[in-house]
Design an enzyme around this catalytic site. Structure first.
Site, mmCIF file in Angstrom:
data_model
loop_
_atom_site.group_PDB
_atom_site.id
_atom_site.type_symbol
_atom_site.label_atom_id
_atom_site.label_comp_id
_atom_site.label_asym_id
_atom_site.label_seq_id
_atom_site.Cartn_x
_atom_site.Cartn_y
_atom_site.Cartn_z
ATOM 1 N N HIS A 77 0.879 -1.189 0.000
ATOM 2 C CA HIS A 77 0.000 0.000 0.000
ATOM 3 C C HIS A 77 0.910 1.231 0.000
ATOM 4 O O HIS A 77 1.676 1.423 -0.944
ATOM 5 C CB HIS A 77 -0.918 -0.109 1.228
ATOM 6 C CG HIS A 77 -2.054 0.863 1.297
ATOM 7 N ND1 HIS A 77 -2.405 1.695 0.278
ATOM 8 C CD2 HIS A 77 -2.940 1.123 2.305
ATOM 9 C CE1 HIS A 77 -3.451 2.430 0.634
ATOM 10 N NE2 HIS A 77 -3.785 2.098 1.870
ATOM 11 N N ASP A 119 2.640 5.608 -6.822
ATOM 12 C CA ASP A 119 3.901 5.533 -6.091
ATOM 13 C C ASP A 119 5.123 5.451 -7.000
ATOM 14 O O ASP A 119 6.247 5.530 -6.521
ATOM 15 C CB ASP A 119 3.887 4.300 -5.168
ATOM 16 C CG ASP A 119 2.873 4.463 -4.051
ATOM 17 O OD1 ASP A 119 2.825 5.550 -3.468
ATOM 18 O OD2 ASP A 119 2.116 3.507 -3.778
ATOM 19 N N HIS A 139 -2.315 -2.243 -9.846
ATOM 20 C CA HIS A 139 -3.293 -1.679 -8.908
ATOM 21 C C HIS A 139 -4.521 -2.572 -8.867
ATOM 22 O O HIS A 139 -4.899 -3.146 -9.902
ATOM 23 C CB HIS A 139 -3.699 -0.261 -9.337
ATOM 24 C CG HIS A 139 -4.276 0.532 -8.227
ATOM 25 N ND1 HIS A 139 -5.613 0.451 -7.893
ATOM 26 C CD2 HIS A 139 -3.709 1.377 -7.338
ATOM 27 C CE1 HIS A 139 -5.829 1.237 -6.859
ATOM 28 N NE2 HIS A 139 -4.689 1.805 -6.493
#
Ligand code: CMC
Length: 427
Positions: free
Chosen positions: A266, A361, A305
């Site tokens: 995460h 990210d 994702h």
């Protein structure tokens, strides 16, 4: 068209008609599907990949189309035109503020930026190398001891007071955790600076009496804060809601969210991306690294994702923000490695067939590094803005009459009905 689902139970031959609303059936409607005295039918869904647990009006995602909206506004427009505090207001109030509402909101948030000194003392007493996410998680949980009125969430005014406190105190807490880790004296919040300027000042001011923040870097961090503010029912929002569902205050609930975010699948993926880029070391090593990923020996962090099966719209905005930051700081040398990874991955069948694209990210760590943040701060930079999203989810949870204490079922696979053998007789 009938909005129902017909189920034929081949075990019994019985037929059931179940209503379909919002393209969803109610899991409890399956309970009527049963064989003799056995419990009714239920679903098995590890990771809750196909289960809606809430009705929410905060954030909309269309993962196939790569769309992200907060309260109906596209993320691209919010990132282009708003400040983070405007977006936090939007997430929590449901509407963008007028100038007057924004001024009031900024004033009340600024009023709450100081931490109770005992919390500051607590931060000071962690080990020298404590991870700031762990510090953040425990200090936020500890805030409950100072603000026990957080439990009185039925009272709207009390609820908002906690919301103001948490949004205001997160940057202070994060900056103190950073300064402590670097052996630097703490810089206390100031009321003549905006949210992002104040945070950067508390982090980076050393001896200079008039520490000035470069407006381009300030804007880049503002955009990153906007992009990270909410993301509907992700792992940490779900943790916040699960903990809140037993009647918890926002400090206890948000500390659970921080814990969930701390995991590398995460929020800590941003730190893992940079560690991966460091391990790769040069563009020449990229094909070898990709081969390892395809062989299942590594995961390409910052890719893939649960919801986006298309380019994460946040990654696109971050890539652009990175270019603007690098104009000020000089290009991060790892950018070339990241671009090469992305280029190969977007052409390779392994990634294409699994719809693995860069996520939020993938590029954020490159900006954080260029701004001077050490890797352990990257996930903290995610947690600060996500606090407004967690609080919007917490508030929705606490005011939704359909919500219940979270209590999933299990499929029991263990022993049954065994007799305890006295200790002396066990083999
Ligand atoms: N690198 C290599 N293979 C991958 C990756 C990756 N990053 N992500 C997924 N896969 C493969 C996976 O091995 C599986 O292959 P197969 O079907 O052959 O078994 C397939 O793609 C589906 O993956 P999954 O693990 O079942 O998908 P998921 O929806 O459970 O996981 C994820 C989503 C984000 C945890 C995963 O893609 C991942 O681990 N990515 C890397 C970590 C990361 O970047 N996390 C940040 C997510 S975005 C921000 C946030 O939420 O905090």
């Amino acid at each position: 068209m009938a909005e129902t689902l017909t189920i034929v139970d081949n075990r019994t031959g019985a037929t059931y008609e179940i209503p379909v609303t919002n393209n969803t059936i109610r899991a409890t409607d399956l309970k009527q599907v049963r064989v003799a005295d056995a419990p009714g039918l239920s679903t098995y869904d590890p990771g809750l990949v196909n289960t809606s647990s809430v009705k929410s009006a905060v954030t909309y995602i269309d993962g196939d189309a790569g769309i992200l909206e907060y309260r109906g506004y596209p993320i691209e427009q919010l990132a282009e035109q708003c400040t983070y505090l405007e977006v936090a207001y939007l997430l929590l109030h449901g509407e963008l503020p007028t100038q007057e509402q924004l001024t009031q909101w900024q004033t009340v948030i600024t009023k709450h930026t100081f931490l109770p000194e005992n919390i500051t003392e607590m931060v000071r007493h962690y080990r020298y190398d404590a991870h700031p996410m762990a510090v953040l998680m425990s200090a936020v949980a500890g805030m409950h001891t100072f603000y026990p009125d957080g439990r009185e969430y039925q009272d709207e005014e009390t609820r908002w007071r906690q919301i103001h406190r948490l949004i205001a105190k997160m940057p202070t807490l994060a900056a103190f955790a950073y300064r402590k880790g670097h052996g630097l004296p703490l810089v206390y919040p100031r009321d003549d600076r905006n949210y992002v300027q104040n945070f950067l000042t508390m982090l980076f001011q050393v001896g200079e009496p008039h520490y000035e923040v470069d407006p381009r870097l300030e804007r880049a961090l503002e955009v990153l804060f906007i992009l990270h503010a909410d993301h509907e029912q992700n792992c940490s929002a779900n943790a916040v809601r699960a903990v809140a569902s037993s009647g918890n205050d926002p400090y206890t609930s948000v500390s659970a969210g921080i814990g969930a975010l701390f995991g590398p699948l995460h929020g800590a993926a941003n730190q893992a991306v940079m560690e991966g880029l460091n391990r790769i070391g040069s563009v020449a090593n990229v094909p070898g690294y990709i081969a390892k990923v395809k062989a299942g020996e590594e995961r390409l962090m910052g890719f893939g994702h649960r919801v986006y099966k298309n380019y994460d719209p946040r990654a696109r905005i971050i890539k652009k923000a990175a270019e603007e930051v690098f104009e000020v700081t000089g290009v991060n040398p790892k950018l070339q490695i990241a671009l090469e990874l992305e280029k190969i991955a977007l052409e390779d069948d392994y990634f294409v067939s699994r719809k693995l694209y860069p996520n939020v990210d993938f590029y954020s760590g490159l900006i954080y590094e260029a701004l001077g943040f050490p890797p352990e701060m990257y996930t903290v930079l995610f947690a600060i803005p996500r606090t407004s999203g967690w609080l919007a989810q917490w508030q929705e949870q606490m005011t939704d009459p359909e919500q219940k204490i979270v209590r999933p079922k299990q499929i029991y696979t263990g022993h049954r009905g065994r007799d305890v053998v006295p200790l002396a007789e066990r083999g």
